[in-house]
Design an enzyme around this catalytic site. Structure first.
Site, PDB file in Angstrom:
ATOM      1  N   HIS A 365      32.240 -25.821  64.718  1.00 38.08           N
ATOM      2  CA  HIS A 365      31.019 -25.547  63.960  1.00 38.08           C
ATOM      3  C   HIS A 365      30.322 -24.261  64.369  1.00 38.08           C
ATOM      4  CE1 HIS A 365      30.435 -29.300  61.630  1.00 38.08           C
ATOM      5  NE2 HIS A 365      31.069 -29.885  62.625  1.00 38.08           N
ATOM      6  N   LYS A 556      15.065 -24.696  59.958  1.00 41.29           N
ATOM      7  CA  LYS A 556      16.346 -24.808  60.648  1.00 41.29           C
ATOM      8  C   LYS A 556      16.069 -24.724  62.148  1.00 41.29           C
ATOM      9  CE  LYS A 556      17.639 -21.355  58.097  1.00 41.29           C
ATOM     10  NZ  LYS A 556      18.842 -21.874  57.507  1.00 41.29           N
ATOM     11  N   ARG A 557      17.057 -25.037  62.937  1.00 42.35           N
ATOM     12  CA  ARG A 557      16.912 -24.930  64.383  1.00 42.35           C
ATOM     13  C   ARG A 557      16.482 -23.517  64.752  1.00 42.35           C
ATOM     14  NH1 ARG A 557      21.152 -23.773  67.930  1.00 42.35           N
ATOM     15  NH2 ARG A 557      22.561 -23.948  66.160  1.00 42.35           N
ATOM     16  N   LYS A 562      19.609 -17.094  63.741  1.00 41.53           N
ATOM     17  CA  LYS A 562      19.114 -17.516  62.428  1.00 41.53           C
ATOM     18  C   LYS A 562      17.998 -16.602  61.929  1.00 41.53           C
ATOM     19  CE  LYS A 562      20.505 -22.318  63.214  1.00 41.53           C
ATOM     20  NZ  LYS A 562      21.473 -22.534  62.135  1.00 41.53           N
ATOM     21  N   THR A 666      23.823 -26.265  55.860  1.00 39.94           N
ATOM     22  CA  THR A 666      23.751 -27.247  54.777  1.00 39.94           C
ATOM     23  C   THR A 666      22.369 -27.235  54.139  1.00 39.94           C
ATOM     24  OG1 THR A 666      23.246 -28.986  56.396  1.00 39.94           O
ATOM     25  CG2 THR A 666      25.540 -28.793  55.666  1.00 39.94           C
ATOM     26  N   LYS A 670      21.129 -27.793  50.126  1.00 34.36           N
ATOM     27  CA  LYS A 670      20.089 -28.723  49.680  1.00 34.36           C
ATOM     28  C   LYS A 670      19.042 -28.007  48.839  1.00 34.36           C
ATOM     29  CE  LYS A 670      20.821 -31.139  54.010  1.00 34.36           C
ATOM     30  NZ  LYS A 670      20.371 -31.176  55.410  1.00 34.36           N
TER      31      LYS A 670
END
Length: 824
Positions: A365, A556-557, A562, A666, A670
């Site tokens: 991942h 998100k984390r 990110k 993901t 969504k």
């Protein structure tokens, strides 16, 4: 394809019988009368009632799968971010309307009881939510499966903010018990640690190795039912809780040393206390490895001893199971299975190795080297001495094959060795997983390509047939049907109900993007979703927002790759433009920027970024110059419950990681499925979203992965971007000046210095392209008809991102298991 609707249970259930069972549960299981019941009593009784209607199907599923001797998918995952269970169980069983009617007849409200559920604290982010989506789809597709994991007593942590900085509190999700689990102490498995190995003579006179652990704990299983939608099948999620084998020493207690009397219990139960214990200390590292071995050892023993017949020939194990390793956390399962086959069951090494390689598959991942777990030889040898011996032998055998395939290329052999020599002798778990698995898959097209060509390129050169791709997906049951009922009803009215189990049918919505009345209805749904989210934040967090704005969302984390920092710079730039008179507040598109993110407790930079976001929010949200047209909302403790309200409300989805760093994502799926437009880079599954929804319906910006590599190879100088770009310079200078820290120039100096000197994830290199893309967002949002058209096309063209499709891909490319429907 025929329409799929969920029917109530086959045995006749009426409003009256449901109400009777609810009252019975309240009286005989909760021990209270309806007139004196608390809300918790009522919720527990309702959960028990719904659970009772699933039990027969659950037991029938277990019997059917055992009788057919079907191949089972055993999903090994450190996380399962399940979300609330009641609403999902009601949807899957088709009992929602009956439950609502029964409660109404008793003077109760279903929505009120659903609202007090505490979701299970069993996951952190995308990895755990993916696992939850996958077990939902496995049950819906009638695939025999069992999910294995850990029953964390406190989960990851409950996030709070103290003076704008993240503070971690225990997540006491089990404080009132969980009505959805079945504890089975009678099925406990003993798991050992430490000790030594010795050579013994077996019953045939041969020599074998025996591991003699110095300590052991008891792994107690807690079973959760996983109902499929539109089917009678109910699969199992089995979570392990650690208990001491000798929890209490009466002699020590009687001597007066009460703490020592229960020390074994405390030490054992630490294993399943929290998800991802902070591992910057030796003790933390040891606890993490203990967790990983604890749950896979219990799971493999459980599968072999409880799900297989007593006389089963383990040489046929690959015909009955595929163990799917969800990232590197469960990889220690590989030497554990070898230990069982060779040491306990007496199989020849080569036979056991063939069985093991055919039984395991590995999903990677990540592309970040630091996320590919490495365990020191010292720790492994001390905690799991027999497993280290097995790993050494696997590696020796593997390297002999490498040297035979590439004679004279010793450098390649060193690169591929499972055991690294520098900077310390350690075991590379991703390499072990790759060597020992039948298939290795990435989780998006770009990720799988980079995994094959860069991260594990030596291995793909040796075994090209081993590598494949399965793009992630999300369950439409939870993330449209449950979380966005208004959109769900709109889709039902337009194309029927079959899309819930066949998400590609959303393509039938495309013509409706040209229908003005449908676009108007779509906007009404979005407005209602915004209002619902605004009301929730006001109640939950005391955050007051206007729903009449563009909802710009980044959840998100919190990790530097990110690039939440890039989003913050955009907000600061907008503020700075207004301060300097370059932009009138009246000309701003009203915008609510919502963040949701937790930082790992030991990740200092991530926690500094959280503090900066909150500091910027404090200034921007009260700045008279902005006239309330730009606001930041950062609700603490983002979870699935909040996501179900936020995602349907979003207009703009921020997917802005540096190209080549995000495996898939993901959340991006969504948001697109719920009608948000994406602003993003060509990274992870963004690539596939962009290809499917079309360039006109996606705000693309930023460097591509090859460009990132070229800049990095040439020597990236972030300071040059700062020097050349006045807007960027203005934003960073505002941070450095103390504008968001009460004039204290040192508060965020760590962030400023990192941006100007290192900027590992090239925030400054992508800044200008991002600002220009955001300007295009403002222009596009001003034309609501065109925006609605693009949003509808995002929904219509995102059906590919169903977790049902992901599971079918796994079945076709990796698992080769067949559906076994329960017939009633």
């Amino acid at each position: 394809m025929t329409e799929t609707t969920q029917e109530p249970p086959s045995s006749p259930v009426t409003v009256s019988s449901f109400a009777d069972e609810f009252v019975r549960q309240l009286r005989y299981e909760q021990g209270v009368d309806l007139n004196f019941a608390t809300k918790d009593n009522l919720y527990q009784a309702l959960a028990g009632t719904v659970r009772g209607f699933m039990i027969d199907n659950w037991l029938a599923t277990l019997r059917t799968q055992q009788a057919t001797e079907s191949k089972i998918v055993a999903y090994l995952s450190a996380e399962y971010l399940l979300g609330p269970q009641l609403e999902n169980a009601l949807l899957a069983t088709g009992l929602e309307s009956l439950a609502r009617g029964a409660l109404t007849s008793l003077g109760l409200d279903l929505d009120d009881l659903e609202g007090i559920e505490i979701e299970p604290g069993l996951g952190n982010g995308g990895l755990g939510r993916l696992a939850a989506c996958f077990i939902d789809s496995l049950a819906t597709l009638n695939i025999p499966a069992v999910g294995y994991g850990i029953r964390y007593e406190y989960g990851i942590f409950r996030q709070t903010f103290v003076d704008g900085r993240q503070a971690e509190q225990p997540d006491t999700w089990l404080s009132k018990g969980s009505p959805w689990e079945f504890p089975h102490p009678d099925m406990a498995v003993e798991v050992g640690f430490g000790g030594y190995t010795e050579q013994v003579t077996d019953e045939t006179g041969g020599s074998r190795t025996r591991w003699v652990p110095s300590e052991s704990v008891s792994a107690v299983p807690y079973n959760y039912m996983v109902p499929g939608y539109g089917t009678h099948n109910v699969n199992t999620l089995r979570l392990w809780s650690a208990k001491a084998t000798n929890a209490f020493d009466l002699q020590i207690f009687n001597s007066g040393d009460y703490e020592a009397a229960v020390r074994a219990q405390t030490v054992a139960e630490n294993i399943s206390k929290v998800l991802y214990p902070e591992d910057s200390t030796p003790q933390g590292k040891e606890l993490r490895l203990k967790q990983q071995y604890f749950f896979v050892a219990a799971s493999i023993t459980d599968f072999i001893t409880r799900l297989l017949p007593d006389d089963f020939a383990l040489t046929n194990l690959p015909d009955r199971v595929t163990f799917q390793l969800n990232d590197t956390h469960p990889v220690i399962a590989i030497p554990e299975l070898m230990r069982i086959l060779v040491d306990e069951r007496g199989l020849d090494w080569d036979v056991a190795w063939d069985v093991t390689r055919a039984s395991f598959n590995y999903t990677c991942h990540t592309l970040l080297p630091e996320a590919l777990e490495v365990w020191s030889v010292e720790l492994l040898g001390r905690l799991l001495p027999r497993h280290l011996e097995i790993i050494y032998r696997i590696n020796e055998q593997f390297l002999a094959g490498v040297r035979a395939a590439f004679p004279g290329d010793e450098l390649r052999a060193r690169r591929m060795s499972i055991v690294q020599e520098q900077p310390e002798r350690a075991v590379r778990m991703a390499f072990l997983a790759t060597v020992a698995s039948s298939k290795v898959n990435g989780v998006a097209a770009l990720h799988s390509e980079l995994l094959r060509d860069k991260v594990l390129n030596d291995f793909s050169g040796l075994w090209p047939e081993k590598f494949t791709n399965v793009t992630n997906g999300v369950t439409p049951r939870r993330f449209i049907k449950l979380s966005n009922p208004g959109l769900s009803e709109l889709i039902d009215a337009a194309i029927g109900t079959g899309w819930v189990n066949d998400l590609e049918r959303l393509r039938e919505l495309e013509p409706f993007a040209e229908d003005a009345s449908f676009r108007a209805a779509f906007r009404t749904v979005k407005a209602e979703n915004k209002k619902r989210f605004v009301d929730l934040l006001a109640t939950r967090d005391g955050i007051e927002l206007s729903s009449d704005a563009l909802f710009d969302v980044m959840v998100k984390r919190l990790h530097e790759y990110k690039r939440q920092m890039l989003k913050v710079l955009h907000v600061i730039t907008t503020y700075d433009r207004v301060l300097k008179g370059e932009l009138r507040a009246a000309d701003l598109t009203p915008r609510v920027v919502t963040f949701g993110a937790k930082a790992a407790p030991g990740y200092r930079m991530a926690k500094e970024i959280i503090a900066l976001i909150n500091a910027v929010a404090k200034v921007v949200n009260t700045a008279p110059e902005l006239e309330g047209r730009l606001r930041i909302a950062f609700p603490a403790n983002y979870n699935v419950t909040l996501a179900e309200k936020l995602i349907p409300a979003a207009d703009l989805s921020e997917q802005i990681s540096l190209a080549g760093k995000e495996a898939s994502g993901t959340g991006n799926m969504k948001f697109a499925l719920n009608g948000a437009l994406t602003i993003g880079t060509l990274d992870g599954a963004n690539v596939e979203i962009y290809d499917l929804v079309g360039a006109d319906n996606f705000f693309l910006f930023g460097l591509t992965e090859p460009e990132v590599q070229d800049i990095s190879d040439a020597g990236y100088r972030p300071g040059s971007y700062y020097e050349a770009n006045a807007s960027l310079r203005g934003a960073i200078d505002l941070i450095a000046s103390g504008a968001f820290s009460g004039g204290d120039r040192t508060t965020f100096q760590m962030i400023v210095s990192d941006l100007l000197d290192k900027d590992r994830f090239m925030v400054l290199a992508d800044y200008q392209a991002y600002i220009e893309a955001q300007d295009k967002v403002d222009v596009a949002y001003a034309d609501q008809e065109a925006w609605s058209r693009a949003a509808i096309l995002n929904v219509a063209r995102s059906g590919f991102f169903s977790s049902d499709r992901s599971i079918r891909d796994y079945l076709d490319r990796i698992w080769h298991a067949s559906p076994v429907p329960v017939v009633k």
